[in-house]
Scaffold this motif. Structure first.
Motif, mmCIF file in Angstrom:
data_model
loop_
_atom_site.group_PDB
_atom_site.id
_atom_site.type_symbol
_atom_site.label_atom_id
_atom_site.label_comp_id
_atom_site.label_asym_id
_atom_site.label_seq_id
_atom_site.Cartn_x
_atom_site.Cartn_y
_atom_site.Cartn_z
ATOM 1 N N MET A 137 0.831 -1.207 0.000
ATOM 2 C CA MET A 137 0.000 0.000 0.000
ATOM 3 C C MET A 137 0.864 1.254 0.000
ATOM 4 N N GLY A 138 1.898 1.243 0.860
ATOM 5 C CA GLY A 138 2.808 2.386 0.886
ATOM 6 C C GLY A 138 3.483 2.554 -0.459
ATOM 7 N N GLN A 139 3.730 1.413 -1.112
ATOM 8 C CA GLN A 139 4.412 1.443 -2.394
ATOM 9 C C GLN A 139 3.501 2.016 -3.478
ATOM 10 N N VAL A 140 2.206 1.663 -3.440
ATOM 11 C CA VAL A 140 1.248 2.224 -4.396
ATOM 12 C C VAL A 140 1.205 3.743 -4.243
ATOM 13 N N MET A 141 1.147 4.165 -2.979
ATOM 14 C CA MET A 141 1.083 5.589 -2.668
ATOM 15 C C MET A 141 2.311 6.306 -3.213
ATOM 16 N N PHE A 142 3.468 5.710 -2.954
ATOM 17 C CA PHE A 142 4.725 6.337 -3.351
ATOM 18 C C PHE A 142 4.826 6.456 -4.870
ATOM 19 N N ILE A 143 4.468 5.392 -5.563
ATOM 20 C CA ILE A 143 4.577 5.413 -7.035
ATOM 21 C C ILE A 143 3.631 6.452 -7.625
ATOM 22 N N VAL A 144 2.378 6.438 -7.155
ATOM 23 C CA VAL A 144 1.409 7.401 -7.699
ATOM 24 C C VAL A 144 1.874 8.830 -7.408
ATOM 25 N N TRP A 145 2.371 9.053 -6.199
ATOM 26 C CA TRP A 145 2.853 10.389 -5.847
ATOM 27 C C TRP A 145 4.038 10.777 -6.726
ATOM 28 N N ARG A 146 4.989 9.853 -6.830
ATOM 29 C CA ARG A 146 6.215 10.175 -7.561
ATOM 30 C C ARG A 146 5.944 10.471 -9.030
ATOM 31 N N GLU A 147 5.183 9.586 -9.671
ATOM 32 C CA GLU A 147 4.906 9.795 -11.096
ATOM 33 C C GLU A 147 4.099 11.080 -11.280
ATOM 34 N N SER A 148 3.170 11.332 -10.362
ATOM 35 C CA SER A 148 2.354 12.542 -10.487
ATOM 36 C C SER A 148 3.193 13.790 -10.275
ATOM 37 N N VAL A 149 4.107 13.724 -9.320
ATOM 38 C CA VAL A 149 4.913 14.897 -9.017
ATOM 39 C C VAL A 149 5.762 15.309 -10.213
ATOM 40 N N GLU A 150 6.336 14.295 -10.882
ATOM 41 C CA GLU A 150 7.184 14.627 -12.021
ATOM 42 C C GLU A 150 6.391 15.371 -13.086
ATOM 43 N N ALA A 151 5.147 14.950 -13.301
ATOM 44 C CA ALA A 151 4.309 15.651 -14.279
ATOM 45 C C ALA A 151 3.791 16.971 -13.710
ATOM 46 N N LEU A 152 3.409 16.933 -12.425
ATOM 47 C CA LEU A 152 2.813 18.137 -11.831
ATOM 48 C C LEU A 152 3.825 19.257 -11.628
ATOM 49 N N LEU A 153 5.097 18.900 -11.528
ATOM 50 C CA LEU A 153 6.126 19.936 -11.437
ATOM 51 C C LEU A 153 6.032 20.851 -12.649
ATOM 52 N N VAL A 154 5.942 20.227 -13.812
ATOM 53 C CA VAL A 154 5.866 20.999 -15.053
ATOM 54 C C VAL A 154 4.554 21.774 -15.105
ATOM 55 N N VAL A 155 3.442 21.058 -14.845
ATOM 56 C CA VAL A 155 2.128 21.701 -14.908
ATOM 57 C C VAL A 155 2.031 22.816 -13.860
ATOM 58 N N GLY A 156 2.470 22.500 -12.635
ATOM 59 C CA GLY A 156 2.340 23.442 -11.529
ATOM 60 C C GLY A 156 3.110 24.724 -11.758
ATOM 61 N N ILE A 157 4.333 24.584 -12.219
ATOM 62 C CA ILE A 157 5.148 25.781 -12.406
ATOM 63 C C ILE A 157 4.616 26.616 -13.570
ATOM 64 N N LEU A 158 4.246 25.948 -14.653
ATOM 65 C CA LEU A 158 3.681 26.704 -15.785
ATOM 66 C C LEU A 158 2.389 27.384 -15.373
ATOM 67 N N HIS A 159 1.587 26.669 -14.576
ATOM 68 C CA HIS A 159 0.316 27.252 -14.135
ATOM 69 C C HIS A 159 0.566 28.477 -13.276
ATOM 70 N N ALA A 160 1.523 28.357 -12.340
ATOM 71 C CA ALA A 160 1.821 29.496 -11.466
ATOM 72 C C ALA A 160 2.294 30.694 -12.285
ATOM 73 N N TRP A 161 3.082 30.397 -13.301
ATOM 74 C CA TRP A 161 3.576 31.469 -14.160
ATOM 75 C C TRP A 161 2.446 32.154 -14.918
ATOM 76 N N LEU A 162 1.624 31.296 -15.535
ATOM 77 C CA LEU A 162 0.573 31.833 -16.395
ATOM 78 C C LEU A 162 -0.498 32.551 -15.589
ATOM 79 N N ALA A 163 -0.780 32.039 -14.381
ATOM 80 C CA ALA A 163 -1.874 32.595 -13.599
ATOM 81 C C ALA A 163 -1.468 33.851 -12.830
ATOM 82 N N ASN A 164 -0.185 34.117 -12.754
ATOM 83 C CA ASN A 164 0.273 35.318 -12.058
ATOM 84 C C ASN A 164 -0.379 36.558 -12.669
ATOM 85 N N PRO A 165 -1.172 37.286 -11.872
ATOM 86 C CA PRO A 165 -1.933 38.399 -12.444
ATOM 87 C C PRO A 165 -1.046 39.478 -13.073
#
Lengths: 118, 279
Positions: free
Chosen positions: B1-29
């Protein structure tokens, strides 16, 4: 910028096509190599130690016999391969210097193995 | 279970890093770059669709995609993502500060639209890559196979993804806590490191396919300090390009990459330093 992206995409497409062509050529070549079998089963590796000749190109046939997906990974060997349950694939490894090379299952990280080149 | 959590988090983070930073940039008023947001979300949707499709393809056509074909495909994908991230960072650096003014005068409309498509492709690639691995991983655990999936598994997936969303949220918060200028500097560097990680991973594949020589097979062994075969070490390797057993070519490409980035950063920073008043 539109043009630049179009050019970038065209280059990418060309690279992918070339790579697939090369891939087909290499797959054909991989048939007559010293071959070692590796079974991966829900976080268990069989065997965990694979002895191979040094200085020779080798092939490792990876078979996922478990019910979970596995990922054969070794940064040292520069290999990464995802296998669905029941899937079978292979990795071709370039001639190795004598020594030990670690690999693991990236989806079950307690599963650690080693390839020993002699 | 911990391993499922870790994998989902890790794979998501790698993608969300890109999405998150671009989003923060674009959404900056202050940027007035909100026009790019629909492209970002379209990229997210496309990426998720591609991830499921790729995952299904890898499961369904294991014969076709076995052996080297998968390697070639992945190599192309990581290298393209690397180029796109670098291009995006420097585009932001050049245009970020003047974006609002340019938008208002809408002089650069065409020019900018091209970049929004770049945002879309980049986000879609990031999600497709990490998402397809997650899809196969989850499939292997029984998801989508008609078999019943234990509740605890669903919970683990949910927690892993929730953790990734918290990471995303922290990124959005970054700009509110720190000055935007600091936030940009930090995220810029994070993205450049991530691109370096992708570059090294692409290079490793090229070496393994024998399209590129190693020069020296192994320069040193730092696996005693940080082993890239360990869970934490492999995360560091993905996010920075770290290698415990680097080849000569790994090191050379890494050095050339950062030298190149340093020169580009200096060049991108020099003219705008004169234009921009201290915030």
């Amino acid at each position: 910028m539109n043009q630049r992206i179009a050019r970038l995409l065209a280059t990418m497409a060309a690279v992918v096509v070339t790579l697939f062509g090369l891939g087909a050529a290499q797959t054909a070549r991989a048939d007559d190599l010293p071959t070692f079998k590796l079974e991966m089963n829900n976080g268990k590796l069989n065997p965990t130690r694979i002895e191979v000749p040094a200085g020779k190109r080798i092939k490792i046939e990876v078979h996922n016999t478990g019910t979970n997906a596995v990922e054969f990974e070794s940064l040292q060997l520069r290999k990464e391969k995802v296998l669905a349950p029941g899937a079978q694939s292979f990795v071709v490894i370039a001639p190795l210097q004598p020594g030990e090379y670690k690999f693991f299952d990236d989806f079950h990280q307690q599963a650690q193995g080693v390839i020993v080149a002699k | 279970m911990g391993q499922v959590m870790f994998i989902v988090w890790r794979e998501s983070v790698e993608a969300l890093l890109v999405v998150g930073i671009l989003h923060a940039w674009l959404a900056n008023p202050d940027h007035g770059a909100k026009r790019g947001l629909p492209y970002l979300w379209a990229g997210v949707v496309l990426g998720i669709a591609a991830a499921v499709g790729l995952g299904a393809a890898l499961v369904g056509f294991t014969e076709v995609l076995s052996g080297d074909a998968q390697d070639y495909f992945q190599t192309a994908m990581v290298l393209v993502a690397c180029v796109l991230i670098v291009q995006m960072v420097f585009w932001m650096k050049r245009n970020g500060r003047t974006l609002k003014r340019d938008m208002e005068s809408s002089l650069q409309k065409n020019h900018d639209q091209g970049t929004w498509w770049g945002v879309l492709v980049l986000v879609a690639l990031a999600i497709a890559r990490e998402g397809s691995e997650t899809a196969i991983f989850l499939y292997g655990l029984g998801f989508g196979q008609g078999g019943s999936v234990p509740m605890s598994m669903w919970l683990a997936v949910a927690i892993g993804f929730a953790l990734a969303l918290v990471t995303f949220w922290l990124l959005q918060l970054g700009g509110k806590i720190f000055s935007w200028r600091l936030f940009f500097r930090v995220t810029e560097i994070m993205l450049l490191f991530l691109a370096a990680g992708l570059l090294e991973s692409g290079l490793d594949r090229l070496i393994s396919l024998e399209l590129v020589p190693t020069l020296v097979d192994q320069l040193w062994d730092t696996s005693a300090i940080l082993d890239d075969a360990s869970p934490f070490g492999s995360l560091v390797a993905t996010l920075t390009g770290y290698r415990a057993h680097p080849s000569g070519m790994n090191l050379l490409v890494y050095a050339v990459y950062w030298l190149f980035m340093w020169v580009l950063l200096k060049r991108a920073g020099a003219p705008s330093a004169k234009q921009v008043k201290p915030a």
